[in-house]
Scaffold this motif. Sequence first.
Motif, PDB file in Angstrom:
ATOM      1  N   TYR A 146      36.342 -73.437  -0.316  1.00  0.00           N
ATOM      2  CA  TYR A 146      35.984 -74.434  -1.322  1.00  0.00           C
ATOM      3  C   TYR A 146      34.696 -74.005  -2.032  1.00  0.00           C
ATOM      4  CZ  TYR A 146      33.150 -76.390   2.554  1.00  0.00           C
ATOM      5  OH  TYR A 146      32.279 -76.562   3.604  1.00  0.00           O
ATOM      6  N   GLN A 147      34.730 -74.131  -3.356  1.00  0.00           N
ATOM      7  CA  GLN A 147      33.650 -73.636  -4.213  1.00  0.00           C
ATOM      8  C   GLN A 147      32.453 -74.573  -4.195  1.00  0.00           C
ATOM      9  OE1 GLN A 147      34.621 -72.027  -8.268  1.00  0.00           O
ATOM     10  NE2 GLN A 147      33.321 -73.727  -8.920  1.00  0.00           N
ATOM     11  N   VAL A 148      31.248 -73.969  -4.068  1.00  0.00           N
ATOM     12  CA  VAL A 148      30.018 -74.770  -4.071  1.00  0.00           C
ATOM     13  C   VAL A 148      29.040 -74.331  -5.154  1.00  0.00           C
ATOM     14  CG1 VAL A 148      30.227 -75.343  -1.634  1.00  0.00           C
ATOM     15  CG2 VAL A 148      28.908 -73.316  -2.301  1.00  0.00           C
ATOM     16  N   LEU A 149      29.362 -73.236  -5.867  1.00  0.00           N
ATOM     17  CA  LEU A 149      28.477 -72.727  -6.930  1.00  0.00           C
ATOM     18  C   LEU A 149      29.296 -71.878  -7.881  1.00  0.00           C
ATOM     19  CD1 LEU A 149      24.965 -71.109  -6.551  1.00  0.00           C
ATOM     20  CD2 LEU A 149      26.810 -69.783  -7.602  1.00  0.00           C
ATOM     21  N   SER A 150      28.932 -71.945  -9.184  1.00  0.00           N
ATOM     22  CA  SER A 150      29.628 -71.157 -10.198  1.00  0.00           C
ATOM     23  C   SER A 150      28.725 -71.001 -11.417  1.00  0.00           C
ATOM     24  CB  SER A 150      30.931 -71.853 -10.606  1.00  0.00           C
ATOM     25  OG  SER A 150      30.679 -72.930 -11.500  1.00  0.00           O
ATOM     26  N   PRO A 151      29.187 -70.291 -12.465  1.00  0.00           N
ATOM     27  CA  PRO A 151      28.413 -70.210 -13.706  1.00  0.00           C
ATOM     28  C   PRO A 151      28.631 -71.407 -14.618  1.00  0.00           C
ATOM     29  CG  PRO A 151      29.966 -68.349 -13.467  1.00  0.00           C
ATOM     30  CD  PRO A 151      30.363 -69.402 -12.513  1.00  0.00           C
ATOM     31  N   ASN A 152      29.520 -72.323 -14.218  1.00  0.00           N
ATOM     32  CA  ASN A 152      29.984 -73.376 -15.119  1.00  0.00           C
ATOM     33  C   ASN A 152      29.542 -74.758 -14.663  1.00  0.00           C
ATOM     34  OD1 ASN A 152      31.601 -71.339 -16.515  1.00  0.00           O
ATOM     35  ND2 ASN A 152      32.933 -71.427 -14.698  1.00  0.00           N
ATOM     36  N   ALA A 153      28.848 -75.474 -15.553  1.00  0.00           N
ATOM     37  CA  ALA A 153      28.306 -76.787 -15.210  1.00  0.00           C
ATOM     38  C   ALA A 153      29.388 -77.803 -14.883  1.00  0.00           C
ATOM     39  CB  ALA A 153      27.434 -77.300 -16.357  1.00  0.00           C
ATOM     40  N   ASN A 154      30.599 -77.616 -15.403  1.00  0.00           N
ATOM     41  CA  ASN A 154      31.666 -78.588 -15.194  1.00  0.00           C
ATOM     42  C   ASN A 154      32.544 -78.284 -13.990  1.00  0.00           C
ATOM     43  OD1 ASN A 154      30.918 -80.091 -17.505  1.00  0.00           O
ATOM     44  ND2 ASN A 154      32.068 -78.705 -18.832  1.00  0.00           N
ATOM     45  N   ASP A 155      32.261 -77.191 -13.294  1.00  0.00           N
ATOM     46  CA  ASP A 155      33.042 -76.829 -12.120  1.00  0.00           C
ATOM     47  C   ASP A 155      32.477 -77.481 -10.856  1.00  0.00           C
ATOM     48  OD1 ASP A 155      34.712 -75.303 -13.640  1.00  0.00           O
ATOM     49  OD2 ASP A 155      34.097 -73.368 -12.811  1.00  0.00           O
ATOM     50  N   ASP A 156      33.199 -77.345  -9.762  1.00  0.00           N
ATOM     51  CA  ASP A 156      32.719 -77.856  -8.478  1.00  0.00           C
ATOM     52  C   ASP A 156      31.427 -77.173  -8.072  1.00  0.00           C
ATOM     53  OD1 ASP A 156      34.854 -79.557  -8.211  1.00  0.00           O
ATOM     54  OD2 ASP A 156      35.967 -78.277  -6.816  1.00  0.00           O
ATOM     55  N   GLY A 157      30.517 -77.942  -7.496  1.00  0.00           N
ATOM     56  CA  GLY A 157      29.267 -77.389  -6.989  1.00  0.00           C
ATOM     57  C   GLY A 157      28.180 -77.334  -8.046  1.00  0.00           C
ATOM     58  N   VAL A 158      27.102 -76.645  -7.709  1.00  0.00           N
ATOM     59  CA  VAL A 158      26.008 -76.424  -8.652  1.00  0.00           C
ATOM     60  C   VAL A 158      26.337 -75.231  -9.544  1.00  0.00           C
ATOM     61  CG1 VAL A 158      24.240 -77.437  -7.167  1.00  0.00           C
ATOM     62  CG2 VAL A 158      24.782 -75.001  -6.947  1.00  0.00           C
ATOM     63  N   TRP A 159      25.552 -75.050 -10.607  1.00  0.00           N
ATOM     64  CA  TRP A 159      25.768 -73.889 -11.481  1.00  0.00           C
ATOM     65  C   TRP A 159      24.469 -73.111 -11.637  1.00  0.00           C
ATOM     66  CZ3 TRP A 159      23.329 -73.121 -16.240  1.00  0.00           C
ATOM     67  CH2 TRP A 159      22.646 -74.227 -16.782  1.00  0.00           C
ATOM     68  N   ILE A 160      24.611 -71.807 -11.902  1.00  0.00           N
ATOM     69  CA  ILE A 160      23.456 -70.937 -12.092  1.00  0.00           C
ATOM     70  C   ILE A 160      23.655 -70.050 -13.317  1.00  0.00           C
ATOM     71  CG2 ILE A 160      22.914 -70.918  -9.627  1.00  0.00           C
ATOM     72  CD1 ILE A 160      23.987 -68.011  -9.547  1.00  0.00           C
ATOM     73  N   HIS A 161      22.556 -69.418 -13.732  1.00  0.00           N
ATOM     74  CA  HIS A 161      22.592 -68.486 -14.857  1.00  0.00           C
ATOM     75  C   HIS A 161      23.027 -67.104 -14.377  1.00  0.00           C
ATOM     76  CE1 HIS A 161      20.613 -71.387 -17.496  1.00  0.00           C
ATOM     77  NE2 HIS A 161      19.690 -71.580 -16.576  1.00  0.00           N
ATOM     78  N   GLN A 162      24.281 -67.008 -13.955  1.00  0.00           N
ATOM     79  CA  GLN A 162      24.820 -65.731 -13.523  1.00  0.00           C
ATOM     80  C   GLN A 162      26.330 -65.886 -13.339  1.00  0.00           C
ATOM     81  OE1 GLN A 162      25.263 -62.527 -13.592  1.00  0.00           O
ATOM     82  NE2 GLN A 162      23.140 -62.241 -12.929  1.00  0.00           N
ATOM     83  N   ASN A 163      27.042 -64.784 -13.493  1.00  0.00           N
ATOM     84  CA  ASN A 163      28.495 -64.768 -13.369  1.00  0.00           C
ATOM     85  C   ASN A 163      28.868 -64.666 -11.887  1.00  0.00           C
ATOM     86  OD1 ASN A 163      31.107 -64.735 -14.599  1.00  0.00           O
ATOM     87  ND2 ASN A 163      31.230 -62.522 -14.200  1.00  0.00           N
ATOM     88  N   ALA A 164      28.496 -65.704 -11.136  1.00  0.00           N
ATOM     89  CA  ALA A 164      28.632 -65.697  -9.676  1.00  0.00           C
ATOM     90  C   ALA A 164      29.324 -66.958  -9.196  1.00  0.00           C
ATOM     91  CB  ALA A 164      27.252 -65.575  -9.027  1.00  0.00           C
ATOM     92  N   TRP A 165      30.041 -66.815  -8.094  1.00  0.00           N
ATOM     93  CA  TRP A 165      30.732 -67.936  -7.461  1.00  0.00           C
ATOM     94  C   TRP A 165      30.472 -67.889  -5.960  1.00  0.00           C
ATOM     95  CZ3 TRP A 165      32.507 -65.335 -11.629  1.00  0.00           C
ATOM     96  CH2 TRP A 165      33.020 -66.071 -12.706  1.00  0.00           C
ATOM     97  N   PHE A 166      30.066 -69.021  -5.385  1.00  0.00           N
ATOM     98  CA  PHE A 166      29.913 -69.138  -3.933  1.00  0.00           C
ATOM     99  C   PHE A 166      30.996 -70.072  -3.415  1.00  0.00           C
ATOM    100  CE2 PHE A 166      25.054 -68.369  -3.231  1.00  0.00           C
ATOM    101  CZ  PHE A 166      25.130 -67.180  -3.946  1.00  0.00           C
ATOM    102  N   SER A 167      31.568 -69.711  -2.287  1.00  0.00           N
ATOM    103  CA  SER A 167      32.541 -70.564  -1.616  1.00  0.00           C
ATOM    104  C   SER A 167      32.250 -70.584  -0.123  1.00  0.00           C
ATOM    105  CB  SER A 167      33.973 -70.060  -1.843  1.00  0.00           C
ATOM    106  OG  SER A 167      34.323 -70.105  -3.211  1.00  0.00           O
ATOM    107  N   ILE A 168      32.596 -71.689   0.513  1.00  0.00           N
ATOM    108  CA  ILE A 168      32.501 -71.814   1.963  1.00  0.00           C
ATOM    109  C   ILE A 168      33.908 -71.960   2.515  1.00  0.00           C
ATOM    110  CG2 ILE A 168      31.708 -73.290   3.865  1.00  0.00           C
ATOM    111  CD1 ILE A 168      29.254 -73.977   2.151  1.00  0.00           C
TER     112      ILE A 168
END
Length: 238
Positions: A146-168
Motif C-alpha cells: 500500500y502506497q504511503v508517498l508519491s510525487p502526486n498530491a492527489n494520490d494516497d499518502g504524502v507527496w514530495i518533490h521527486q519522482n518517487a513512490w514509497f509503499s509498505i
Amino acid sequence: MKYVIHKADTRGHANHGWLNSYHSFSFANYHNPERMNFGVLRVLNDDVVSAGMGFGTHPHENMEIISIPLEGDLEHKDSMGNLSTIREGDIQILSAGTGISHSEYNKNKGEQVKFLQIWIFPNKRDLAPRYDQISIRELEKKNEFYQVLSPNANDDGVWIHQNAWFSIGEFEKGVSKEYSLHDKNNGVYLFVLEGSVSIDNQKLDKRDGFGVWEIEKLKVMADSEAKVLLMEVPMQIN
C-alpha cells in the motif's frame, strides 16, 4: 537486473546515549564511499531516541525529509510555526527547500521512540518549504503493498518533490507479492522492518536493505510474518 545488499550488521552505527542510530548510508561520522546513496535516496537512518530526549533545533535546506515512526511518539516543532506529534501509524514530510529549522523530541518520560529518518534529493531546488503529516492507518492492507508517498498530491499518502513512490507491505508467511515500478528509470530499495523475506532467492532479515535497478517488476516472498518498506526512486540525481 543489478542489485546491492546491505545486511543489517554492516550499517554505520553511532550510540550517543540519548540516541542510538544505525545508518544504511554515509551519515555524520560514518563515511563509506561505496554507500553514499541509492539514486536520490541519500539517508536511511534507523533511530532510537531515549525517553525525554531529542534533537535540538537544527537547519536543513534543499532536501525532502521523511519521518516514519515505528514505536512511540515524537514531537515536531519548526520555523514555519508547526507544532505536532507524530506517532506510529503516521508519516511526515518536511520539504526543506530554501531553508527551515526544526526540532524533534520524545516527550514521553517512560518509553523510547523508534523511527526511520529518510532523506531524498529533490528534483527542484530552492522551493518554498512545506510540511505535511498524515495517518496511514486507513491505507493499510494485509498481504498487499500500500502506497504511503508519491510525487502526486492527489494520490494516497504524502507527496514530495521527486519522482518517487514509497509503499509498505505487511505479509503473512508464504505470501508472494509482485511490485511493478512506475518508471523504468527508477530503482527500488527495500528495507525489512520485521521478519524475513526473499527476493530472487536472496534471503533478507530484519533491518536488511536490498537495492535493485534495471528491472520492471520485483517479486517479494514472505519467509515469515513480515513487514517491509519499499522505496522506488530515480537512480539519477538531477
